[in-house]
Motif scaffolding. Structure first.
Motif, mmCIF file in Angstrom:
data_model
loop_
_atom_site.group_PDB
_atom_site.id
_atom_site.type_symbol
_atom_site.label_atom_id
_atom_site.label_comp_id
_atom_site.label_asym_id
_atom_site.label_seq_id
_atom_site.Cartn_x
_atom_site.Cartn_y
_atom_site.Cartn_z
ATOM 1 N N THR A 197 42.070 -54.250 -76.392
ATOM 2 C CA THR A 197 40.665 -54.291 -75.983
ATOM 3 C C THR A 197 39.746 -54.085 -77.184
ATOM 4 O OG1 THR A 197 41.251 -53.433 -73.793
ATOM 5 C CG2 THR A 197 38.945 -53.301 -74.432
ATOM 6 N N PHE A 198 40.098 -53.167 -78.084
ATOM 7 C CA PHE A 198 39.292 -52.970 -79.285
ATOM 8 C C PHE A 198 39.207 -54.260 -80.100
ATOM 9 C CE2 PHE A 198 40.121 -48.362 -78.690
ATOM 10 C CZ PHE A 198 38.830 -47.895 -78.879
ATOM 11 N N PHE A 199 40.363 -54.882 -80.304
ATOM 12 C CA PHE A 199 40.404 -56.124 -81.092
ATOM 13 C C PHE A 199 39.648 -57.245 -80.380
ATOM 14 C CE2 PHE A 199 42.461 -60.210 -82.052
ATOM 15 C CZ PHE A 199 42.276 -60.254 -83.432
ATOM 16 N N ALA A 200 39.902 -57.393 -79.064
ATOM 17 C CA ALA A 200 39.267 -58.470 -78.313
ATOM 18 C C ALA A 200 37.763 -58.266 -78.202
ATOM 19 C CB ALA A 200 39.893 -58.560 -76.920
ATOM 20 N N THR A 201 37.316 -57.011 -78.092
ATOM 21 C CA THR A 201 35.875 -56.723 -78.027
ATOM 22 C C THR A 201 35.188 -57.122 -79.320
ATOM 23 O OG1 THR A 201 36.254 -54.875 -76.500
ATOM 24 C CG2 THR A 201 34.157 -54.920 -77.667
ATOM 25 N N LEU A 202 35.820 -56.815 -80.440
ATOM 26 C CA LEU A 202 35.267 -57.203 -81.739
ATOM 27 C C LEU A 202 35.149 -58.720 -81.838
ATOM 28 C CD1 LEU A 202 34.359 -56.506 -84.617
ATOM 29 C CD2 LEU A 202 36.775 -56.518 -85.291
ATOM 30 N N PHE A 203 36.201 -59.412 -81.419
ATOM 31 C CA PHE A 203 36.179 -60.879 -81.452
ATOM 32 C C PHE A 203 35.091 -61.425 -80.541
ATOM 33 C CE2 PHE A 203 37.522 -65.006 -79.804
ATOM 34 C CZ PHE A 203 37.810 -65.698 -80.971
ATOM 35 N N LYS A 212 30.939 -55.865 -72.127
ATOM 36 C CA LYS A 212 31.183 -54.469 -72.462
ATOM 37 C C LYS A 212 32.672 -54.229 -72.723
ATOM 38 C CE LYS A 212 27.418 -52.854 -69.448
ATOM 39 N NZ LYS A 212 27.093 -52.021 -68.262
ATOM 40 N N PHE A 213 32.967 -53.092 -73.333
ATOM 41 C CA PHE A 213 34.354 -52.719 -73.603
ATOM 42 C C PHE A 213 35.153 -52.668 -72.305
ATOM 43 C CE2 PHE A 213 37.791 -49.680 -74.169
ATOM 44 C CZ PHE A 213 38.327 -50.032 -75.402
ATOM 45 N N THR A 214 34.548 -52.089 -71.268
ATOM 46 C CA THR A 214 35.249 -51.984 -69.980
ATOM 47 C C THR A 214 35.461 -53.358 -69.349
ATOM 48 O OG1 THR A 214 33.096 -51.559 -68.922
ATOM 49 C CG2 THR A 214 34.476 -49.645 -69.483
ATOM 50 N N ASP A 215 34.510 -54.274 -69.566
ATOM 51 C CA ASP A 215 34.670 -55.633 -69.046
ATOM 52 C C ASP A 215 35.867 -56.313 -69.696
ATOM 53 O OD1 ASP A 215 32.410 -55.312 -67.489
ATOM 54 O OD2 ASP A 215 31.069 -56.233 -68.972
ATOM 55 N N VAL A 216 35.965 -56.177 -71.006
ATOM 56 C CA VAL A 216 37.077 -56.786 -71.749
ATOM 57 C C VAL A 216 38.402 -56.180 -71.287
ATOM 58 C CG1 VAL A 216 38.095 -57.133 -74.035
ATOM 59 C CG2 VAL A 216 35.608 -57.274 -73.743
ATOM 60 N N PHE A 217 38.407 -54.867 -71.086
ATOM 61 C CA PHE A 217 39.617 -54.180 -70.631
ATOM 62 C C PHE A 217 40.085 -54.745 -69.291
ATOM 63 C CE2 PHE A 217 41.669 -50.771 -68.207
ATOM 64 C CZ PHE A 217 42.660 -50.371 -69.089
ATOM 65 N N LYS A 218 39.166 -54.896 -68.357
ATOM 66 C CA LYS A 218 39.521 -55.410 -67.028
ATOM 67 C C LYS A 218 40.056 -56.835 -67.110
ATOM 68 C CE LYS A 218 36.065 -52.638 -64.535
ATOM 69 N NZ LYS A 218 34.834 -52.687 -63.718
ATOM 70 N N PHE A 256 41.556 -65.354 -74.990
ATOM 71 C CA PHE A 256 40.718 -66.248 -75.797
ATOM 72 C C PHE A 256 40.439 -67.554 -75.057
ATOM 73 C CE2 PHE A 256 42.640 -64.142 -79.790
ATOM 74 C CZ PHE A 256 41.708 -63.129 -79.707
ATOM 75 N N SER A 257 41.441 -68.050 -74.332
ATOM 76 C CA SER A 257 41.242 -69.303 -73.588
ATOM 77 C C SER A 257 40.328 -69.109 -72.380
ATOM 78 C CB SER A 257 42.593 -69.852 -73.122
ATOM 79 O OG SER A 257 43.195 -68.985 -72.178
ATOM 80 N N ALA A 258 40.200 -67.842 -71.924
ATOM 81 C CA ALA A 258 39.337 -67.554 -70.775
ATOM 82 C C ALA A 258 37.871 -67.428 -71.164
ATOM 83 C CB ALA A 258 39.790 -66.262 -70.093
#
Length: 268
Positions: A197-203, A212-218, A256-258
């Motif tokens: 999630t940290f990596f994907a949020t940065l991207f 948000k961070f929580t959105d990416v996590f879900k 990433f594809s989503a």
């Protein structure tokens, strides 16, 4: 969007997984538990193979084992030079009151699909079957129980006999290994998803998307659906190989594809 539809979307329409950010926290928690249980299936299957011969192996172990008790946090038998190692395809049992073996030796025993139990001089050691699912969590899969714990001070031959040869010993060991494995897999899965999630949020921020961070996590939790299933299938086919890293990579690829594409700016 319902959980069932999100699961279907993970197979056919990854872009719909963006809707996962609207799921409530308890929905996400339950789904995490489901994925962790699925990831535990290879170890659960291996455990059923072990418990089938547990009572027979237990009877042979008890024959070799002297009477003992815990004195000053030390394994103390009533006979000298009474240590032994009992080994079959399903269990490796070490009784070592003389301190000739240590945790590293027990870890080296846990190189196959057998359950490894060690009663060492100052501690008891349990090593789970060496399935790739558990080797992703800790390299040796060791659970150490020092004799200094009050609950362990009553350990004796009679107690071990009940654990290994009792009518419910197979069920007890199955439940014990299931709980330990599930907790280990659950914790590891959560740690992996949080790091992703940290990596994907940065991207995502670099792409100027407002998530948000929580959105990416879900979203990542549901992106892990297909990788989890593929990982488990591969684990059944090749139980000694760890596929955890591949599963994480696939989860990121699906995430990433989503993500929605950034519209191109038309040149005037």
């Amino acid at each position: 969007m319902s959980t069932i539809n999100l699961i279907k979307a993970s197979f056919t329409q990854p872009k719909l997984l963006m809707e996962a950010r609207h799921k409530k926290g308890w929905h996400i928690f339950v789904y995490i538990l489901i994925l962790a249980l699925v990831l535990s299936l290879p170890v659960i299957y291996q455990t059923t193979q072990i418990t089938q011969s547990m009572q027979q192996d237990g009877e042979e172990i008890i024959k070799k084992m002297p009477d003992f008790k815990i004195v000053d946090n030390t394994l103390t038998p009533d006979k000298k030079d009474s240590g032994f190692v009992y080994q079959t395809n399903s269990i490796i049992f070490t009784f070592d009151p003389d301190g000739k073996r240590n945790k590293q030796d027990i870890a080296s025993d846990a190189s196959g699909n057998a359950l490894v139990i060690g009663l060492l001089k100052h501690e008891a050691v349990l090593a789970l079957p060496q399935i790739g699912t558990t080797t992703d969590v800790v390299d040796s899969n060791l659970v150490t129980i020092p004799y200094s714990l009050p609950q362990v001070s009553m350990l004796s031959k009679t107690f071990i006999e009940q654990m290994l040869t009792g009518k419910t010993s197979g069920v007890m060991w199955f439940g014990l290994i299931l709980i330990i494995t599930f907790v280990m897999v659950l914790v590891n899965f959560l740690i992996d998803i949080v790091l992703l999630t940290f990596f994907a949020t940065l991207f995502t921020k670099l792409r100027m998307l407002r998530l948000k961070f929580t959105d990416v996590f879900k979203i990542l939790i549901y992106c892990a659906t297909v990788p989890t299933i593929l990982t488990v299938i591969a684990q059944f086919i090749w139980p000694s190989i760890s596929f955890g890293s591949i599963g994480l990579a696939l989860t990121l690829i699906i995430y990433f594809s989503a993500l929605p594409k950034i519209p191109k700016i038309k040149k005037k």
